[in-house]
Design a protein around this motif. Structure first.
Motif, PDB file in Angstrom:
ATOM      1  N   VAL A 154       0.824  -1.172  -0.121  1.00  0.00           N
ATOM      2  CA  VAL A 154       0.103   0.079  -0.102  1.00  0.00           C
ATOM      3  C   VAL A 154       1.000   1.341  -0.112  1.00  0.00           C
ATOM      4  CG1 VAL A 154      -1.716   1.287   1.334  1.00  0.00           C
ATOM      5  CG2 VAL A 154      -1.824  -1.156   1.169  1.00  0.00           C
ATOM      6  N   LYS A 155       0.642   2.126  -0.780  1.00  0.00           N
ATOM      7  CA  LYS A 155       1.564   3.552  -1.337  1.00  0.00           C
ATOM      8  C   LYS A 155       1.840   4.158   0.139  1.00  0.00           C
ATOM      9  CE  LYS A 155       0.904   6.127  -4.746  1.00  0.00           C
ATOM     10  NZ  LYS A 155       0.099   6.818  -5.730  1.00  0.00           N
ATOM     11  N   PRO A 167      -0.489  10.099   5.986  1.00  0.00           N
ATOM     12  CA  PRO A 167       0.369   9.912   4.433  1.00  0.00           C
ATOM     13  C   PRO A 167       0.303  11.319   3.783  1.00  0.00           C
ATOM     14  CG  PRO A 167      -1.384   8.148   4.637  1.00  0.00           C
ATOM     15  CD  PRO A 167      -1.361   9.104   5.926  1.00  0.00           C
ATOM     16  N   THR A 168      -0.640  12.148   3.916  1.00  0.00           N
ATOM     17  CA  THR A 168      -0.795  13.165   3.134  1.00  0.00           C
ATOM     18  C   THR A 168       0.232  14.387   3.706  1.00  0.00           C
ATOM     19  OG1 THR A 168      -2.587  13.949   4.540  1.00  0.00           O
ATOM     20  CG2 THR A 168      -3.202  13.135   2.307  1.00  0.00           C
ATOM     21  N   SER A 184      -8.072   5.586  -7.026  1.00  0.00           N
ATOM     22  CA  SER A 184      -8.582   5.527  -5.457  1.00  0.00           C
ATOM     23  C   SER A 184      -8.561   6.786  -4.905  1.00  0.00           C
ATOM     24  CB  SER A 184      -8.103   4.549  -4.664  1.00  0.00           C
ATOM     25  OG  SER A 184      -7.187   5.197  -3.816  1.00  0.00           O
ATOM     26  N   LEU A 185      -9.550   7.172  -4.031  1.00  0.00           N
ATOM     27  CA  LEU A 185      -9.721   8.696  -3.572  1.00  0.00           C
ATOM     28  C   LEU A 185      -8.365   9.020  -2.979  1.00  0.00           C
ATOM     29  CD1 LEU A 185     -11.924  10.819  -3.123  1.00  0.00           C
ATOM     30  CD2 LEU A 185     -12.787   9.712  -1.303  1.00  0.00           C
ATOM     31  N   THR A 186      -7.707   8.228  -1.937  1.00  0.00           N
ATOM     32  CA  THR A 186      -6.687   8.543  -1.187  1.00  0.00           C
ATOM     33  C   THR A 186      -5.283   8.813  -2.037  1.00  0.00           C
ATOM     34  OG1 THR A 186      -6.507   6.402  -0.434  1.00  0.00           O
ATOM     35  CG2 THR A 186      -7.443   8.152   1.090  1.00  0.00           C
ATOM     36  N   ASP A 187      -5.427   8.018  -3.148  1.00  0.00           N
ATOM     37  CA  ASP A 187      -4.165   8.041  -4.172  1.00  0.00           C
ATOM     38  C   ASP A 187      -4.321   9.059  -5.101  1.00  0.00           C
ATOM     39  OD1 ASP A 187      -2.945   6.125  -2.430  1.00  0.00           O
ATOM     40  OD2 ASP A 187      -3.520   4.485  -3.833  1.00  0.00           O
ATOM     41  N   LEU A 214     -11.202  14.965 -16.243  1.00  0.00           N
ATOM     42  CA  LEU A 214      -9.801  15.041 -15.391  1.00  0.00           C
ATOM     43  C   LEU A 214      -9.112  14.077 -15.154  1.00  0.00           C
ATOM     44  CD1 LEU A 214     -11.303  17.914 -13.105  1.00  0.00           C
ATOM     45  CD2 LEU A 214      -9.436  18.176 -14.998  1.00  0.00           C
ATOM     46  N   GLY A 215      -9.816  12.629 -15.297  1.00  0.00           N
ATOM     47  CA  GLY A 215      -9.249  11.424 -14.703  1.00  0.00           C
ATOM     48  C   GLY A 215      -9.105  11.465 -13.164  1.00  0.00           C
ATOM     49  N   ALA A 216     -10.164  11.946 -12.549  1.00  0.00           N
ATOM     50  CA  ALA A 216     -10.183  12.128 -11.142  1.00  0.00           C
ATOM     51  C   ALA A 216     -11.006  11.239 -10.335  1.00  0.00           C
ATOM     52  CB  ALA A 216     -10.783  13.640 -10.860  1.00  0.00           C
TER      53      ALA A 216
END
Ligand code: FAD
Length: 327
Positions: free
Chosen positions: A16-17, A159-160, A202-205, A233-235
């Protein structure tokens, strides 16, 4: 003996990143307290792929707890495994990413170690010969600096707020841990994971997030108005809690204090007022764009670009512009 140990997280055989951000937090701690860091990995079956993706970050050792009881994630079994790894490493600082699993498991690890814990840490600072942990409180309205007074200290790192650790090369020795889990003592068992499947990032990545609020008026407008912009936007798609509570969108889209914390390069808020509980989950975004018809909406206090407009007119126009520029 490493001074710091990072509890790694993996899903479906891949690292997981957020673990790389936890490694970044470990390095920030090492810069204050000295020493190096090691990594703990727990799971069942072949963990070679996960271990391989943790090579090259400069860990002094990678401790691997492998047990059939770790086949699916449960806080109890993983806490036993991680506890064994921490003991073996002799580390005084235990770091996990502040993900759902990280937040679920670390209090049990801390309890087993008799350690104090600071959660959702966004920074570490030297203070009086020790370390203080910087963490948001009261929905991010207050930034607290807390000290943990136990010899072993456990933290979850947002992580942010920590850069992913860079590759530095080298090979870390892999140390298997025998008997890390006492399967007979477990009172939880893994039944299954009902994961939401989506073709979107994924929302967080995601590097771009488009979120919608009650201003969208009804569920159907997420599909009709918001999703075309997200697609252009590829969002990833996010939402305020108000619309989650109304049942318009799934729970795991929620951004905010009681949802996900995101910090993409671009966050677009459509029809979201900007309540403090929502801002707590997105105000770390690099660029914030808001469309709201109320010029007094609090979202404009954090927005880099604000458009006072009816979103039903402005969003399709914006979508068309984005598409035109992409050709
Ligand atoms: C303990 C607690 C935890 C919470 N956790 C969270 C959380 O994690 N995440 C979260 O989001 N909230 C959370 N909330 C809820 C939060 O306080 C707000 O109620 C919620 O964020 C409001 O959602 P909203 O902005 O979609 O709706 P509203 O506040 O109703 O805002 C809708 C906005 O849309 C605008 N609008 C309306 N029509 C249009 C139009 N046609 N064009 C453009 N703009 C328009 C309005 O001007 C308004 O600003 C929490 C609350 C509590 C008490």
């Amino acid at each position: 003996m490493s001074k710091v140990i990072v509890l790694a997280e993996h899903q479906d055989g891949a690292l997981v990143k957020a673990t790389l951000n936890a490694l970044g937090a470990a390095k920030a701690l090492n810069a204050l307290v000295g020493g190096g860091f090691s990594i703990a990995v727990a799971g069942a079956g072949a963990l070679d792929g996960v271990v391989a993706s943790l090579q090259g970050y400069g860990a002094e050792a990678i401790y691997v707890a492998q047990d059939p009881a770790l086949a699916g994630y449960t806080a109890q079994a993983y806490a036993q495994a991680f506890h064994a790894a921490v003991r073996e490493s002799g580390a005084a600082f235990v770091v996990a990413a502040s993900t759902a699993k990280g937040k679920d498991c670390t209090p049990r690890v801390a309890a087993r170690l008799g350690a104090g814990q600071a959660s959702d840490v966004v920074g570490v600072e030297a203070h009086g010969g020790g370390v203080v942990y910087v963490r948001p409180m009261w929905a991010g309205n207050i930034i607290g600096r807390v000290r943990v007074n136990t010899p072993v200290q456990v933290i979850t790192a947002r992580p942010t707020d920590f850069e992913a650790a860079p590759q530095v090369g080298g090979v870390s020795p892999v140390k298997p841990l025998a008997g890390a889990v006492d399967a007979a003592s477990l009172r939880m068992s893994y039944v299954g994971l009902d994961a939401v499947k989506s073709d979107r990032p994924s929302l967080t990545d995601a590097s771009v997030v488009v979120s919608g609020g009650r201003g969208l008026k009804e569920a159907e407008n997420f599909k009709r108005v918001l999703e075309p912009l997200a697609d252009a936007l590829g969002a990833a798609v996010g939402a305020s809690r108000a619309v989650v509570d109304l049942g318009w969108v799934p729970n795991d889209w929620q951004v905010g204090q009681t949802g996900k914390v995101v910090a993409p390069d671009l966050y677009v808020a459509l029809g979201i007022s900007g309540a403090i509980q929502h801002l707590a989950g997105m105000k770390g975004s690099k660029t914030i764009v808001a469309i709201n018809k109320d010029p007094e909406a609090p979202i404009f206090q954090v927005a880099d670009y604000g458009l006072v407009a009816d979103l039903f007119a402005a969003t399709p126009e914006l979508t068309a512009q984005v598409k035109a520029r992409k050709g």
